[in-house]
Design a protein around this motif. Sequence first.
Motif, PDB file in Angstrom:
ATOM      1  N   GLN A  96      65.076  68.611  83.018  1.00 59.64           N
ATOM      2  CA  GLN A  96      65.709  69.600  82.155  1.00 59.64           C
ATOM      3  C   GLN A  96      67.189  69.723  82.496  1.00 59.64           C
ATOM      4  O   GLN A  96      67.607  69.588  83.643  1.00 59.64           O
ATOM      5  CB  GLN A  96      65.034  70.955  82.316  1.00 59.64           C
ATOM      6  N   ALA A  97      67.995  70.023  81.495  1.00 56.92           N
ATOM      7  CA  ALA A  97      69.438  70.160  81.688  1.00 56.92           C
ATOM      8  C   ALA A  97      69.760  71.270  82.684  1.00 56.92           C
ATOM      9  O   ALA A  97      70.623  71.116  83.546  1.00 56.92           O
ATOM     10  CB  ALA A  97      70.125  70.434  80.347  1.00 56.92           C
ATOM     11  N   GLU A 116      66.840  65.802  78.867  1.00 53.91           N
ATOM     12  CA  GLU A 116      68.100  66.443  78.516  1.00 53.91           C
ATOM     13  C   GLU A 116      69.109  66.381  79.657  1.00 53.91           C
ATOM     14  O   GLU A 116      70.312  66.350  79.437  1.00 53.91           O
ATOM     15  CB  GLU A 116      67.856  67.906  78.149  1.00 53.91           C
ATOM     16  N   THR A 160      70.035  63.648  68.009  1.00 52.78           N
ATOM     17  CA  THR A 160      71.096  64.598  68.289  1.00 52.78           C
ATOM     18  C   THR A 160      72.205  64.470  67.278  1.00 52.78           C
ATOM     19  O   THR A 160      72.536  63.388  66.828  1.00 52.78           O
ATOM     20  CB  THR A 160      71.665  64.384  69.704  1.00 52.78           C
ATOM     21  N   ASP A 197      60.734  67.228  78.847  1.00 49.18           N
ATOM     22  CA  ASP A 197      61.810  67.485  77.905  1.00 49.18           C
ATOM     23  C   ASP A 197      61.564  66.719  76.617  1.00 49.18           C
ATOM     24  O   ASP A 197      60.769  65.788  76.561  1.00 49.18           O
ATOM     25  CB  ASP A 197      63.145  67.058  78.510  1.00 49.18           C
ATOM     26  N   PRO A 223      67.717  60.995  73.789  1.00 50.33           N
ATOM     27  CA  PRO A 223      67.185  62.348  73.854  1.00 50.33           C
ATOM     28  C   PRO A 223      68.179  63.383  73.364  1.00 50.33           C
ATOM     29  O   PRO A 223      69.384  63.183  73.397  1.00 50.33           O
ATOM     30  CB  PRO A 223      66.887  62.539  75.352  1.00 50.33           C
ATOM     31  N   ASP A 224      67.663  64.518  72.952  1.00 51.80           N
ATOM     32  CA  ASP A 224      68.493  65.604  72.445  1.00 51.80           C
ATOM     33  C   ASP A 224      69.351  66.183  73.552  1.00 51.80           C
ATOM     34  O   ASP A 224      68.927  66.320  74.685  1.00 51.80           O
ATOM     35  CB  ASP A 224      67.575  66.697  71.874  1.00 51.80           C
ATOM     36  N   VAL A 225      70.596  66.507  73.203  1.00 56.46           N
ATOM     37  CA  VAL A 225      71.505  67.112  74.161  1.00 56.46           C
ATOM     38  C   VAL A 225      72.019  68.412  73.600  1.00 56.46           C
ATOM     39  O   VAL A 225      72.613  68.440  72.537  1.00 56.46           O
ATOM     40  CB  VAL A 225      72.702  66.172  74.453  1.00 56.46           C
ATOM     41  N   SER A 226      71.772  69.492  74.295  1.00 55.54           N
ATOM     42  CA  SER A 226      72.313  70.781  73.887  1.00 55.54           C
ATOM     43  C   SER A 226      73.534  71.054  74.744  1.00 55.54           C
ATOM     44  O   SER A 226      73.427  71.247  75.943  1.00 55.54           O
ATOM     45  CB  SER A 226      71.270  71.889  74.092  1.00 55.54           C
ATOM     46  N   ARG A 279      61.886  62.644  83.265  1.00 54.15           N
ATOM     47  CA  ARG A 279      62.621  63.536  82.369  1.00 54.15           C
ATOM     48  C   ARG A 279      62.923  64.832  83.110  1.00 54.15           C
ATOM     49  O   ARG A 279      62.023  65.472  83.638  1.00 54.15           O
ATOM     50  CB  ARG A 279      61.822  63.842  81.103  1.00 54.15           C
ATOM     51  N   SER A 316      62.077  63.999  74.156  1.00 56.98           N
ATOM     52  CA  SER A 316      62.629  62.652  74.221  1.00 56.98           C
ATOM     53  C   SER A 316      62.598  61.959  72.872  1.00 56.98           C
ATOM     54  O   SER A 316      63.149  60.892  72.720  1.00 56.98           O
ATOM     55  CB  SER A 316      61.840  61.820  75.237  1.00 56.98           C
TER      56      SER A 316
END
Length: 901
Positions: free
Chosen positions: A314-315, A335, A390, A384, A357-360, A312, A386
């Motif tokens: 981070q964005a 992310e 979203t 992150d 997983p969440d996507v900002s 995982r 998971s």
Amino acid sequence: MSVYSGVAVVVQARLNSSRLPRKALLNLCGKPLLAYTLEAMREIPAERYILACDRASAADFAPIAEQFHYTLISGSETDVLGRFCSVIRQFETSLRPITTIIRATGDNPFLFTEAAEASVKRFVELGEPDYFTYTGLPHGSGVEIIKAKSLLTAERLTDDAYDHEHVGPALYRHTDTFICVKETAPLRWYAPHLRTTVDTKDDFECAELMMQYLQREKAVIPPSASAVMKACRYAGRIAVFVPSVREGQGTGHLRRVCSLMQELAPQLRAVLYLGAASEPSFVQDIIKKMGNIDTVNEIPEQTCVFILDNFRTQAEEVRQLKKIAPVVALDEGGEGRAFVDYLIDILPALPHPIDLPDVSVPKPSSDSSSASNSSQPSRNRTADRSEHTTDHTESVEALRANLTEVNFIALPQKRKRDGALKKYEKNGKYFFPIENAKLLIVCGGEDAAHMGLPLAHIFAELGAEVSVIEPNEKKYSQQKMNLYVYPYLENLRDRLCEWDIVVTHYGFTAFEALAAGCAVILVSPTDYHYRLGLNAGFSTLSAGMPAAQDIKALFKAGIDIPSIVTPQSKEKSLAEFILKLSTATAHRCPLCDEPSSLPPEGRAENKTVSRCPVCGMYYPSFIAAEKKDYSEQYFFEEYQAQYGKTYLEDFESIKRQGLRRMSIINAIYAKVFNGGKEESLFEGLHHGTKRILDVGCAYGPFLAAAKESGWNPVGTDISAEAVHYVCKTLQLPACQAPFPVLPARFSFTVEKTFTEQHNQPLSIPLEAGGFSAVTMWFVIEHFQDLNSVLQKVSDLLIGGGIFAFSTPALSGVTGRWNRRLFFSQSPTDHYTIWDRRQAKKQLERYGFTVKKIVSIGHHPERFPHAAKIKKGGFRWNILMLVSKLFKLGDSMEIYAVKMGM
């Protein structure tokens, strides 16, 4: 004369180099650097081979000149032009004087001998101009062809020190006196971004890496151009692997990365990036065991790609890495998944956005500058999210993988014999009596959830013969007659076939066990693991430690047999695929040169498509495919494969389309310049001619249509064969050039006819403001730098001039209802993907006003649920009407006018 009559190869060299003294004699993998140049140039058929050096270097060069049978001629150190002219004069009175010189420099050990020979032939084809060279070759791989008499003339005419030091400029800086041709190299040799010359210490170190690669690959010396380019890419690129090295995430990521690095080592330089953060003790243990692994704490300057095997990410970390080089991710679950350039799921991921997983999605950033290599991302990562869902439906495509390929797993070589478990199989499931089951439990290299031993005890109590790998055990132990505990099993993958059932969690071992022919039961440390297991078709126990009754129920219901991997599955090479991706390219917006900070709009196996946050243009931001060669083969073999006939066989059909397009251009032209009147005011404004430039003219069907419509057409194309056909067969002017780079003018000869006794040579100008129309038919999408293209079009047109082009349309039926299919089918040499809803604003930036958009390429069968409709039937006709009414064709023609008179 024949091609090589009077030709002399002249290699210039000297030892007094200020940046790298005595470089010509430096030992490059067993031979002096100069030896490689002399050896390569001996491949060019010539009457004489001459080493032209300065007087101070002559004694040192004499042995090497003799070894390769070169005549050594010395002269001035600084006046190299004079040195070359003295070579010519030395043979003026001989029976075979020098008429043509092939010039090379001794600090170029990787010359393209095929390109050098082709240069001589092209020099002759062009009528022997004063100077010829191919442009676009790697810096240090080309030669110059020079007419000897012209060189003597240049020496008399110029006193400029630069001209005398560099030879070629004495000709091509004086085009009022000399005919000089710099022609774009054929695509197979075109690589201007590569550097093969040796000018500095860094260059020499790069040359050593290149030569070591060629020797390791057992390449013929002198090497071919393709071999040189491969060696150059090897020396100039480093792949940086970034694995997960956190406690609790297992050792599989690190082991996989180390194995890949070893497999890639002969063809791709690779390093393992650990960063400055401390890592668990197992990291160094694994690296030492694997052996021959280079680790770094800072990202190298020559990084060409990042390979994330990081569990995982981070964005923000992905965004920082992308500022340095493209990012490829393996089985990414954080992310950062939505932002990587290329995404490979080796283990199948969950298909629905609610399970991802969440996507900002970030706001577009105004900072488009690239980060320097000193900007090092942190390796102190936190896990992150998971498990979160979203609401960003626009990010669904960004979360899908470019490629899902389970067979990239290193599958076991040893497998159960066919039918070994057949007696337990019924209705697609295995039914084992649990008390007779021979069972292996393995919960990863760490067993972070501590499930292994407790599970082993449960199964042993139920009567199974159990082996369990418990990493925390120091040595093998047997606690019960039917329970065996191992701290580690060497070569586990190829030993899996020794057991009937493998109990593990969702990961590599589960798929390896399927390939080995075992039954597989999955346990689940988390609910996420549980859903992944079910999605892949495994018999999967609910999250947490299962109870004995749950296990009994599973055995009674039968163990599912997923078909995703079988004992017949063949392993595919992940290393080979990564090697291919390492040569792929990341792209900015072709229109405004901005990187996209948004998640991609679509992913396919050969590309990732993004949307520019500034101008709205869709474009492939990452392309994993070789560039297309628009040679004769493209217009014949490839065109025939796609359309059922060759381009020339389709000539008349394409010409009819051209006549239709010309009718639209004529109507717009008349309206712009006459207000609709029949008389043409444009003739008075433009010297009595209506000139139209067709960019990407191919074999000229549109040029023929334009001529028939009363215009004076000019064509340009990158294909030499196509341009030759237009000029010789159609007798229309065309030049070979990589638009937007055009010569100021080019030569064109009108062949003699019955009424004319002699050929008529013409000089065709391509000056600014010289055309009343510029066209591109399915060409505009092929330009990587669209900004320069549109600026050039605007420059070429007079005020009120027409710019017309056709291109695939994202706003068509396929793009609207199946965007994923549209992106996947879009060729990899389409660098822009146009949407009619954005086109007007995009063209306005360059002073164009769109006058008409014509929807073409209507396909009723591409509407949802219409794939099997009968062509010409009632439903087909209705959908065709709808497609035309709402302009849903998969391509479009845009007709725009340059504002301002």
